[in-house]
Every structure is written in structure tokens, then in C-alpha cells.
Write a protein that holds these residues in place. Structure first.
Motif, PDB file in Angstrom:
ATOM      1  N   TYR A   4       0.831  -1.196   0.000  1.00  0.00           N
ATOM      2  CA  TYR A   4       0.000   0.000   0.000  1.00  0.00           C
ATOM      3  C   TYR A   4       0.868   1.249   0.000  1.00  0.00           C
ATOM      4  O   TYR A   4       2.067   1.206   0.297  1.00  0.00           O
ATOM      5  CB  TYR A   4      -0.894   0.010   1.246  1.00  0.00           C
ATOM      6  N   THR A  63       0.945   6.178   3.658  1.00  0.00           N
ATOM      7  CA  THR A  63       0.244   7.354   4.172  1.00  0.00           C
ATOM      8  C   THR A  63       0.420   7.513   5.673  1.00  0.00           C
ATOM      9  O   THR A  63       0.056   8.551   6.228  1.00  0.00           O
ATOM     10  CB  THR A  63      -1.257   7.245   3.858  1.00  0.00           C
ATOM     11  N   VAL A  64       0.983   6.497   6.337  1.00  0.00           N
ATOM     12  CA  VAL A  64       1.145   6.554   7.793  1.00  0.00           C
ATOM     13  C   VAL A  64       2.347   7.406   8.166  1.00  0.00           C
ATOM     14  O   VAL A  64       2.292   8.214   9.102  1.00  0.00           O
ATOM     15  CB  VAL A  64       1.293   5.135   8.372  1.00  0.00           C
ATOM     16  N   PRO A 104      -5.932   0.012   4.141  1.00  0.00           N
ATOM     17  CA  PRO A 104      -7.108  -0.010   5.020  1.00  0.00           C
ATOM     18  C   PRO A 104      -6.672   0.267   6.457  1.00  0.00           C
ATOM     19  O   PRO A 104      -5.654  -0.256   6.921  1.00  0.00           O
ATOM     20  CB  PRO A 104      -7.630  -1.441   4.865  1.00  0.00           C
ATOM     21  N   ALA A 105      -7.433   1.083   7.163  1.00  0.00           N
ATOM     22  CA  ALA A 105      -7.043   1.515   8.506  1.00  0.00           C
ATOM     23  C   ALA A 105      -6.795   0.342   9.438  1.00  0.00           C
ATOM     24  O   ALA A 105      -5.868   0.364  10.260  1.00  0.00           O
ATOM     25  CB  ALA A 105      -8.110   2.442   9.081  1.00  0.00           C
ATOM     26  N   GLU A 106      -7.605  -0.703   9.306  1.00  0.00           N
ATOM     27  CA  GLU A 106      -7.472  -1.830  10.233  1.00  0.00           C
ATOM     28  C   GLU A 106      -6.173  -2.605  10.032  1.00  0.00           C
ATOM     29  O   GLU A 106      -5.748  -3.335  10.933  1.00  0.00           O
ATOM     30  CB  GLU A 106      -8.678  -2.777  10.087  1.00  0.00           C
ATOM     31  N   LYS A 107      -5.518  -2.444   8.892  1.00  0.00           N
ATOM     32  CA  LYS A 107      -4.289  -3.194   8.628  1.00  0.00           C
ATOM     33  C   LYS A 107      -3.033  -2.466   9.097  1.00  0.00           C
ATOM     34  O   LYS A 107      -1.941  -3.052   9.069  1.00  0.00           O
ATOM     35  CB  LYS A 107      -4.176  -3.520   7.146  1.00  0.00           C
ATOM     36  N   GLN A 160      -2.982  -0.397  12.090  1.00  0.00           N
ATOM     37  CA  GLN A 160      -3.162   0.132  13.442  1.00  0.00           C
ATOM     38  C   GLN A 160      -1.863   0.085  14.245  1.00  0.00           C
ATOM     39  O   GLN A 160      -1.563   1.004  15.021  1.00  0.00           O
ATOM     40  CB  GLN A 160      -4.268  -0.635  14.165  1.00  0.00           C
ATOM     41  N   TYR A 192       0.268   2.995  13.343  1.00  0.00           N
ATOM     42  CA  TYR A 192      -0.217   4.240  13.938  1.00  0.00           C
ATOM     43  C   TYR A 192       0.142   4.318  15.417  1.00  0.00           C
ATOM     44  O   TYR A 192       0.417   5.409  15.946  1.00  0.00           O
ATOM     45  CB  TYR A 192      -1.720   4.380  13.735  1.00  0.00           C
ATOM     46  N   GLU A 204       2.742  14.599  10.079  1.00  0.00           N
ATOM     47  CA  GLU A 204       1.476  14.430   9.370  1.00  0.00           C
ATOM     48  C   GLU A 204       1.589  15.088   8.004  1.00  0.00           C
ATOM     49  O   GLU A 204       2.381  16.001   7.797  1.00  0.00           O
ATOM     50  CB  GLU A 204       0.334  15.077  10.162  1.00  0.00           C
TER      51      GLU A 204
END
Length: 322
Positions: free
Chosen positions: A194, A197-198, A249-252, A254, A257, A271
Motif C-alpha cells: 500500500y 500514508t502513515v 485499510p485503517a485496520e491493517k 493500526q 499508527y 502528518e
């Protein structure tokens, strides 16, 4: 004549080879760090003179590999759920390489004496890394015109531990692009990839997030070859490649983050939009800034350190460069 991408890193006593060669990461040459070097006529002549006992060379390397296994199997009993030696080509190659250099510097048998003379008279020798047979990443050793894989069983455990081939027959090539790296990573590691973006401030050199089936996530590419491609092309490859990737996907992500929120590192905590971050780095000429590259690598190391011992991330610095 030796390739200008290879540089002496250590002088040795008079009774030892005058240099041992390793590729220089970040040099402005057509050759990439640790890529296989095309052997010219001189290397082939030296190999005919000093590397003609392939059975003896195989036996020496096999003995060094068994010695490495004694230590490494206890230290690294498994890798991402797979038993040693699977996935440990870097550690095995480096351990055998260190012992091989020591034997060359203090030759004590016909093969090590021949290797001593080979290096002393201008033979090239060093660590190489690349995509092997368009199937997986591999760490190996090059001796003149020979490809030497002392970790040949780290993908398929039933293969012989040591393989020696003409460099042209080995099928190892340097990474050609970010897309080439990603395609190999997907095929070999079985990961999803991906857009980063993090950690957008690290996107200029590490534009991709890899997510494994086990849920581990990390940023790539941890390869000096790809870093050099990005730098030499003024980060343009990163911009083009980012546009081909979907956001994660956000859940992948975490876990990533959580690292971001807890880290005091400004590059990790920043950011923003990765495209904008890359454009800003390009505008500031950061591709010429060695300190910036070192800081990005250090930040990636910090992210990777959270997964070491529990996931695959710590070993993905495939060519030994961080």
C-alpha cells in the motif's frame, strides 16, 4: 580494471590480500550497491589461475557454512514461523563471508592460499544482493566470475547448502525499479503493498507499506539498490510509484499508527500527504543530502525495531544496508 562502484574498505597486513572489496552505497555510478559485477577478461584470467579447484572451494565453503549453522540455528531458530535456515540468507551469507575473509587473510590450506593470491592480484570479491531468477531476493557472494550462494537452502530447504555457478548462469539481477521490488516482494513474501500514508515524511525513500498474512506491517524498500535508484533519479520514481498504490485499510496499519503516536522522532510523527512530502523533498534537493537519507533510514530502523522477534520486519534489510 576494477569497477569504480567497488571500493577498498580495509588495508591488511603484508602477508594478506591488500584489499577486500565491497560496493559503495550511494556512489554516483551506473553500478548499484551490491549488484553483481560483470567480470571482464582479467577476472576470468585470474579465476582460471586461482579458482580452478571448484570442488575444493565447495568443500571449504560447506565447512564454513556448517560452522555458521552451529551458531545461527541457536540464535535464530525460526523466521516468521518457519524453521531455520528458511528466510535467513542474510545472516548465513554474512557469517560465512566473515569467516571466509579471515581464512583468506590467514591462508591455511590450498584453497585459501589460492583465494589469497586471487584477491592480492586484483580479483574482485564481495557481497552481492539482487532478485534471483525473477523469483525472490537473495544474498550471495561474488568471486570474480563466480556466483557463490552459501545460503542456497534458505528458500527451499531440500536444496544443497552451497551452490557455485558462473555469474551469468546464476540469474541474479539488481532491482530495476520500485515496481520490480514490489512485484518480487509480493511474489516472494506474499504481502499486500500500500501507499505509505502513515509515515508521509519517510515516503520519499520508503513509499510502500507491506502487510503480511500474519498482520505484521512495515515500510519498504530496505534496499540500498532501490535507495540509490531513487536518489540518482531525484525522487521522481517515488512520485510515479506512489500513484500506483492504494492507501492502506485503517485496520491493517493500526500497529504502525501506535508507533507513530508514541515516537518522539519528527520524521515518524509528521502528518501530511506523501505526494506533497516527496515534492517538498525534491524541491529542497534532499536527494543530495546524505544526512537526510541517514535520518530516514534511522527512522525506518526504529519502526522495524517494534517488530523484531515477533514478525518479519527486522530481517527485511535484505542487502545489509540500513
Amino acid at each position: 580494471m576494477r569497477s569504480h562502484a567497488w571500493t577498498a574498505i580495509a588495508a591488511t597486513p603484508i602477508w594478506a590480500p591488500p584489499v577486500w572489496l565491497e560496493p559503495r552505497d550511494g556512489s554516483d555510478t551506473a553500478d548499484l550497491p551490491r549488484q553483481p559485477i560483470h567480470p571482464g577478461a582479467r577476472q576470468r584470467r585470474l579465476a582460471r589461475a586461482y579458482l580452478n579447484d571448484l570442488d575444493g572451494l565447495q568443500a571449504l565453503l560447506y565447512a564454513l557454512r556448517l560452522r555458521a549453522d552451529e551458531e545461527l540455528a541457536a540464535r535464530y531458530p525460526d523466521f516468521a514461523g518457519k524453521p531455520y535456515p528458511l528466510g535467513r540468507c542474510l545472516e548465513i551469507r554474512d557469517a560465512v563471508f566473515t569467516d571466509l575473509v579471515a581464512r583468506i587473510q590467514r591462508p591455511d590450506c590450498p584453497v585459501s592460499r589460492a583465494l589469497h593470491r586471487f584477491i592480492a592480484e586484483g580479483g574482485i570479491g564481495g557481497k552481492i544482493w539482487g532478485v534471483l531468477r525473477e523469483s525472490y531476493f537473495q544474498n550471495a557472494i561474488q568471486l570474480g566470475p563466480l556466483y557463490v550462494d552459501v545460503a542456497n537452502d534458505t528458500v527451499t530447504v531440500t536444496k544443497p547448502k552451497v551452490e557455485i555457478l558462473p555469474i551469468e548462469a546464476a540469474g541474479m539481477v539488481p532491482v530495476a525499479s520500485l515496481a520490480h521490488f514490489a512485484a518480487t516482494a509480493r511474489r516472494y513474501w506474499g504481502v499486500e503493498i500500500y501507499r505509505n500514508t502513515v509515515f508521509p515524511a519517510l515516503a520519499p525513500y520508503f513509499p510502500m507499506i507491506c502487510v503480511s498474512d500474519s498482520g505484521a506491517a512495515w515500510i519498504e524498500p530496505g534496499s540500498g539498490q532501490v535507495t540509490t535508484l531513487i536518489r540518482l533519479q531525484r525522487m521522481r520514481p517515488t512520485l510515479a510509484f506512489l500513484s500506483t498504490l492504494p492507501p492502506p485499510p485503517a485496520e491493517k496499519v493500526q500497529a504502525l499508527y501506535r508507533i507513530k503516536r508514541s515516537s518522539p522522532d519528527p520524521l515518524i510523527g509528521a502528518e501530511g500527504d506523501p505526494f506533497a512530502m516527496v515534492e517538498a523533498a525534491r524541491a529542497e534537493g534532499r536527494y543530495r543530502d546524505a544526512d537526510y537519507l541517514a535520518a530516514c533510514r534511522a527512522s525506518r530502523d526504529e519502526i522495524a525495531s517494534h517488530f523484531r522477534g515477533t514478525g518479519p520486519t527486522g530481517a527485511w534489510d535484505l542487502d545489509g544496508r540500513r
